[in-house]
Scaffold this motif. Structure first.
Motif, PDB file in Angstrom:
ATOM      1  N   TYR A  22      27.392  45.345  46.282  1.00  0.00           N
ATOM      2  CA  TYR A  22      28.434  46.307  46.555  1.00  0.00           C
ATOM      3  C   TYR A  22      29.403  45.806  47.667  1.00  0.00           C
ATOM      4  N   VAL A  23      30.728  45.919  47.373  1.00  0.00           N
ATOM      5  CA  VAL A  23      31.807  45.366  48.138  1.00  0.00           C
ATOM      6  C   VAL A  23      32.745  46.443  48.393  1.00  0.00           C
ATOM      7  N   ALA A  24      33.135  46.847  49.408  1.00  0.00           N
ATOM      8  CA  ALA A  24      33.991  48.029  49.769  1.00  0.00           C
ATOM      9  C   ALA A  24      35.069  47.490  50.787  1.00  0.00           C
ATOM     10  N   TYR A  25      36.294  47.681  50.627  1.00  0.00           N
ATOM     11  CA  TYR A  25      37.445  47.645  51.459  1.00  0.00           C
ATOM     12  C   TYR A  25      37.508  48.629  52.545  1.00  0.00           C
ATOM     13  N   ALA A  26      37.504  48.261  53.589  1.00  0.00           N
ATOM     14  CA  ALA A  26      37.592  49.031  54.851  1.00  0.00           C
ATOM     15  C   ALA A  26      38.939  48.930  55.274  1.00  0.00           C
ATOM     16  N   THR A  27      39.742  48.144  55.110  1.00  0.00           N
ATOM     17  CA  THR A  27      41.181  48.095  55.383  1.00  0.00           C
ATOM     18  C   THR A  27      41.931  47.307  54.364  1.00  0.00           C
ATOM     19  N   LEU A  28      42.957  48.084  53.864  1.00  0.00           N
ATOM     20  CA  LEU A  28      43.983  47.761  52.996  1.00  0.00           C
ATOM     21  C   LEU A  28      45.414  47.846  53.144  1.00  0.00           C
ATOM     22  N   THR A  29      46.133  46.832  53.046  1.00  0.00           N
ATOM     23  CA  THR A  29      47.674  46.857  53.324  1.00  0.00           C
ATOM     24  C   THR A  29      48.337  46.143  52.370  1.00  0.00           C
ATOM     25  N   LEU A  30      47.530  45.310  51.332  1.00  0.00           N
ATOM     26  CA  LEU A  30      48.236  44.518  50.359  1.00  0.00           C
ATOM     27  C   LEU A  30      47.496  44.806  49.181  1.00  0.00           C
ATOM     28  N   PRO A  31      47.814  44.446  47.945  1.00  0.00           N
ATOM     29  CA  PRO A  31      46.891  44.453  46.830  1.00  0.00           C
ATOM     30  C   PRO A  31      45.801  43.669  46.937  1.00  0.00           C
ATOM     31  N   GLN A  32      44.601  43.527  46.719  1.00  0.00           N
ATOM     32  CA  GLN A  32      43.453  42.451  46.688  1.00  0.00           C
ATOM     33  C   GLN A  32      42.825  42.528  45.519  1.00  0.00           C
ATOM     34  N   THR A  33      42.170  41.314  45.351  1.00  0.00           N
ATOM     35  CA  THR A  33      41.518  40.994  43.767  1.00  0.00           C
ATOM     36  C   THR A  33      40.153  40.666  44.384  1.00  0.00           C
ATOM     37  N   VAL A  34      38.949  41.168  43.697  1.00  0.00           N
ATOM     38  CA  VAL A  34      37.884  40.978  43.602  1.00  0.00           C
ATOM     39  C   VAL A  34      37.453  40.019  42.419  1.00  0.00           C
ATOM     40  N   ALA A  35      37.116  38.623  42.762  1.00  0.00           N
ATOM     41  CA  ALA A  35      36.831  38.012  41.288  1.00  0.00           C
ATOM     42  C   ALA A  35      35.496  38.093  41.252  1.00  0.00           C
ATOM     43  N   LEU A  36      34.956  38.572  40.104  1.00  0.00           N
ATOM     44  CA  LEU A  36      33.573  38.580  39.909  1.00  0.00           C
ATOM     45  C   LEU A  36      32.724  37.378  39.256  1.00  0.00           C
ATOM     46  N   SER A  37      31.661  37.322  39.846  1.00  0.00           N
ATOM     47  CA  SER A  37      30.874  36.180  39.390  1.00  0.00           C
ATOM     48  C   SER A  37      30.490  36.051  37.888  1.00  0.00           C
ATOM     49  N   LEU A  38      30.128  35.119  37.158  1.00  0.00           N
ATOM     50  CA  LEU A  38      30.047  34.968  35.828  1.00  0.00           C
ATOM     51  C   LEU A  38      28.783  36.092  35.591  1.00  0.00           C
ATOM     52  N   GLU A  39      29.096  36.811  34.551  1.00  0.00           N
ATOM     53  CA  GLU A  39      28.165  37.929  34.160  1.00  0.00           C
ATOM     54  C   GLU A  39      26.936  37.460  33.636  1.00  0.00           C
ATOM     55  N   ALA A  40      26.571  36.248  33.157  1.00  0.00           N
ATOM     56  CA  ALA A  40      25.425  35.843  32.884  1.00  0.00           C
ATOM     57  C   ALA A  40      24.359  35.544  34.177  1.00  0.00           C
ATOM     58  N   GLN A  41      24.968  35.403  35.224  1.00  0.00           N
ATOM     59  CA  GLN A  41      24.106  35.208  36.255  1.00  0.00           C
ATOM     60  C   GLN A  41      23.586  36.741  36.794  1.00  0.00           C
ATOM     61  N   TYR A  42      23.876  37.576  36.010  1.00  0.00           N
ATOM     62  CA  TYR A  42      23.396  38.922  36.524  1.00  0.00           C
ATOM     63  C   TYR A  42      22.464  39.399  35.467  1.00  0.00           C
ATOM     64  N   LEU A  43      21.313  40.224  35.757  1.00  0.00           N
ATOM     65  CA  LEU A  43      20.305  40.679  34.847  1.00  0.00           C
ATOM     66  C   LEU A  43      20.808  41.647  33.942  1.00  0.00           C
ATOM     67  N   PHE A  44      20.522  42.058  32.799  1.00  0.00           N
ATOM     68  CA  PHE A  44      20.950  43.066  32.081  1.00  0.00           C
ATOM     69  C   PHE A  44      20.801  44.328  32.816  1.00  0.00           C
ATOM     70  N   GLY A  45      21.694  45.292  32.734  1.00  0.00           N
ATOM     71  CA  GLY A  45      21.768  46.394  33.310  1.00  0.00           C
ATOM     72  C   GLY A  45      21.862  46.661  34.809  1.00  0.00           C
ATOM     73  N   ARG A  46      22.046  45.471  35.471  1.00  0.00           N
ATOM     74  CA  ARG A  46      22.429  45.419  36.768  1.00  0.00           C
ATOM     75  C   ARG A  46      23.512  45.984  37.058  1.00  0.00           C
ATOM     76  N   THR A  47      23.710  46.797  38.042  1.00  0.00           N
ATOM     77  CA  THR A  47      25.128  47.312  38.879  1.00  0.00           C
ATOM     78  C   THR A  47      25.963  46.267  40.002  1.00  0.00           C
ATOM     79  N   PHE A  48      27.028  46.626  39.822  1.00  0.00           N
ATOM     80  CA  PHE A  48      27.769  45.983  40.896  1.00  0.00           C
ATOM     81  C   PHE A  48      28.967  47.117  41.307  1.00  0.00           C
ATOM     82  N   TRP A  49      28.970  47.164  42.591  1.00  0.00           N
ATOM     83  CA  TRP A  49      30.183  48.291  42.944  1.00  0.00           C
ATOM     84  C   TRP A  49      31.207  47.706  43.731  1.00  0.00           C
ATOM     85  N   ILE A  50      32.500  48.248  43.668  1.00  0.00           N
ATOM     86  CA  ILE A  50      33.714  47.986  44.296  1.00  0.00           C
ATOM     87  C   ILE A  50      34.226  49.358  44.830  1.00  0.00           C
ATOM     88  N   ALA A  51      34.294  49.280  46.188  1.00  0.00           N
ATOM     89  CA  ALA A  51      34.941  50.650  46.575  1.00  0.00           C
ATOM     90  C   ALA A  51      36.150  50.444  47.559  1.00  0.00           C
TER      91      ALA A  51
END
Length: 101
Positions: A22-51
């Motif tokens: 879970y990653v969350a932007y507490a401050t935001l003044t410009l467009p930002q990007t979250v680059a996800l890890s390779l999907e195969a590094q996560y287990l089937f069904g695992r969740t990841f949140w961006i807020a």
């Protein structure tokens, strides 16, 4: 470490790690990007949140999520948020595809 407590991001681009849940932007003044890890590094069904906890996410201050390598997010290389206090939830297929809700 509580996996449901977000990693705080303050107006920076971020390369997500396989240990992130879970990653969350507490401050935001410009467009930002979250680059996800390779999907195969996560287990089937695992969740990841961006807020956006700042409420500052708008059409000119988007938060982008970008898939790694040949991975896709619902068939696309990236998706974005453009509304304040929005959250994206990604689900792993354990191979090369993220689904998003």
């Amino acid at each position: 470490m509580n996996p449901f407590e977000p990693k705080r991001l303050d107006d920076v681009n971020y390369a997500a790690k396989p240990v992130d849940r879970y990653v969350a932007y507490a401050t935001l003044t410009l467009p930002q990007t979250v680059a996800l890890s390779l999907e195969a590094q996560y287990l089937f069904g695992r969740t990841f949140w961006i807020a956006d906890l700042s409420g500052a996410c708008l059409s000119d201050r988007r938060i982008f999520a970008r898939a790694a390598g040949d991975d896709t997010i619902a068939g696309q290389p990236s998706v974005f948020m453009a509304s304040g206090f929005q959250k994206l939830v990604f689900h792993s297929n354990g191979s090369n595809l993220w689904t998003v809700a």
